[in-house]
Scaffold this motif. Sequence first.
Motif, short mmCIF file in Angstrom:
data_model
loop_
_atom_site.label_atom_id
_atom_site.label_comp_id
_atom_site.label_asym_id
_atom_site.label_seq_id
_atom_site.Cartn_x
_atom_site.Cartn_y
_atom_site.Cartn_z
N GLY A 246 23.13 -13.85 54.35
CA GLY A 246 23.31 -13.72 52.92
C GLY A 246 23.94 -14.97 52.35
O GLY A 246 24.75 -15.62 53.02
N ALA A 259 14.77 -16.11 53.69
CA ALA A 259 14.87 -14.79 54.30
C ALA A 259 13.90 -14.67 55.47
O ALA A 259 14.28 -14.20 56.56
CB ALA A 259 14.62 -13.70 53.27
N GLU A 260 12.65 -15.08 55.26
CA GLU A 260 11.66 -14.98 56.32
C GLU A 260 12.02 -15.89 57.50
O GLU A 260 11.92 -15.51 58.67
CB GLU A 260 10.27 -15.35 55.79
CG GLU A 260 9.69 -14.33 54.82
CD GLU A 260 10.25 -14.46 53.41
OE1 GLU A 260 11.06 -15.39 53.17
OE2 GLU A 260 9.91 -13.62 52.56
N VAL A 275 20.01 -8.31 55.82
CA VAL A 275 19.78 -9.33 54.79
C VAL A 275 20.42 -8.87 53.49
O VAL A 275 20.15 -7.76 53.02
CB VAL A 275 18.27 -9.57 54.57
CG1 VAL A 275 18.05 -10.55 53.42
CG2 VAL A 275 17.63 -10.10 55.85
N ARG A 277 20.78 -9.33 49.51
CA ARG A 277 19.95 -9.87 48.44
C ARG A 277 20.63 -11.05 47.74
O ARG A 277 20.05 -12.11 47.57
CB ARG A 277 19.61 -8.79 47.41
CG ARG A 277 18.71 -7.69 47.94
CD ARG A 277 18.25 -6.79 46.81
NE ARG A 277 17.52 -5.64 47.33
CZ ARG A 277 18.09 -4.46 47.59
NH1 ARG A 277 19.39 -4.29 47.38
NH2 ARG A 277 17.38 -3.47 48.07
N LEU A 282 17.10 -12.10 47.71
CA LEU A 282 16.34 -12.16 48.95
C LEU A 282 15.68 -10.83 49.24
O LEU A 282 16.25 -9.77 48.98
CB LEU A 282 17.26 -12.53 50.12
CG LEU A 282 18.00 -13.87 50.03
CD1 LEU A 282 18.81 -14.10 51.31
CD2 LEU A 282 17.05 -15.02 49.79
N SER A 283 14.48 -10.89 49.78
CA SER A 283 13.75 -9.67 50.14
C SER A 283 12.83 -10.00 51.30
O SER A 283 12.69 -11.16 51.70
CB SER A 283 12.94 -9.14 48.95
OG SER A 283 11.99 -10.12 48.52
N LEU A 284 12.19 -8.97 51.85
CA LEU A 284 11.26 -9.13 52.96
C LEU A 284 9.88 -8.66 52.53
O LEU A 284 9.74 -7.76 51.69
CB LEU A 284 11.74 -8.35 54.18
CG LEU A 284 13.14 -8.73 54.70
CD1 LEU A 284 13.54 -7.81 55.83
CD2 LEU A 284 13.17 -10.17 55.14
N CYS A 291 15.15 -4.67 60.55
CA CYS A 291 15.81 -5.33 59.42
C CYS A 291 16.31 -4.30 58.42
O CYS A 291 15.71 -3.23 58.25
CB CYS A 291 14.84 -6.27 58.70
SG CYS A 291 14.21 -7.62 59.72
N VAL A 293 17.93 -4.38 54.34
CA VAL A 293 18.27 -5.18 53.16
C VAL A 293 19.32 -4.44 52.34
O VAL A 293 19.17 -3.25 52.06
CB VAL A 293 17.01 -5.45 52.31
CG1 VAL A 293 17.37 -6.27 51.07
CG2 VAL A 293 15.95 -6.19 53.13
#
Length: 411
Positions: A246, A259-260, A275, A277, A282-284, A291, A293
């Motif tokens: 993060g 993130a990726e 993860v 945000r 950030l996101s997947l 994972c 989030v």
Amino acid sequence: MRVVLSTYGSRGDVEPLAGLAARLRERGAEVRVCAPPDEDFARRLADAGVPLLPVGPSARALTSAAPAPSSLPRRAAELIAGQLETVTAAAEGCDVLVATGALPAAAGALSVAEKLGIRSVSVTFQQLTLPAPHRRPLNYPGRPLPPEVTDSRLLWDLDARSTDALFGEALNTNRASLGLPPVEHVRDYVIGDRPWLATDPVLDPWHETPGLDVVQTGAWILPDTRPLPAGLTAFLDAGAPPVYVGFGSMPMHASPDVAEVAVEAVRAQGRRVVVARGWADLSLADDPADCFVVGEVNQQALFGRVAAVVHHGGAGTTTTAARAGAPQVVVPQVADQPYWAGRVAELGIGVAHDGPAPTYDSLSAALRTVLSPGVRARAAAMAGRVRTDGASVAARLLLDAIGREGRYVSA
């Protein structure tokens, strides 16, 4: 006793004031906090039992917009004007004002205290703004210091001139509206004769410097009693400790795919990932089982349950991870963050990433180091050395000084 706390900046500029406000209220003080009007700031201050008095535009919106460096003087004038309007109303009848955050905002708040004739304390949450002969000043956006100059005294003189060029006209125009005389040097006015340094002395040791009588209180931390979300707790319970990724208030413009990249690098170490945000949102791409989030979360509780923390190097996140005994990979973006990355590396509790945009290879190498037994052991040992009483020390010093003439006593 009535105290007004004033700041303008990101979460790292507001969170410490929540910690101080809570300790002041425990001692019977009435506290008001002037800060940007962001919802997460208001919620955190509410946890400390104090309302947010909004000043200026949203800090998140301003950060995400990445305004051009050429707009800095104009934005400084707007920040100062906002301070004069909001802080003046908040500080009426107060006994002392604490000013921190962006330099022009702090200058505006201190001018209010001067106009009202109340005591004031200037505070920084990182020592790099305090002139010291053993290091270079920070660069202002669009105004880099000449790399060929190595004499730190000359560089600090250049820093003072740059600060005056950026903020002097804006400050003195607003001071004139209060009937106050002009300030000759903005930086020196804000720092004053006895600035406070609200950082941990182990993580951020202050070296005595001629001409600066610095009071180092320790970091101002608000204990977070919020439970972790049920889904996150279930994820943590379902396997080995994951790696947290993060970047707080950083928009991460230099690394939009961070993130990726981070998830793949963590997976390569056989670890799961949490993860956050943050302001980068950030996101997947999908919803993989390894994972999780999260949004706003209790980092104090979470960092005690992770294998490592990958973050931007803000003072607050660095201190929280160190208190939790979590190894750190610091990917610094701006301002004081390279300094904190360097301190983490020097202490042996983590790795300073080279540059703001990690790749799979660079992050994989950093994670291999911080997940090693030696770094984990040093990080665990550090947890017991970080002070937890900084906000209490500051509250005591502040309230002891009210109603008494003379200097503030040393922390």
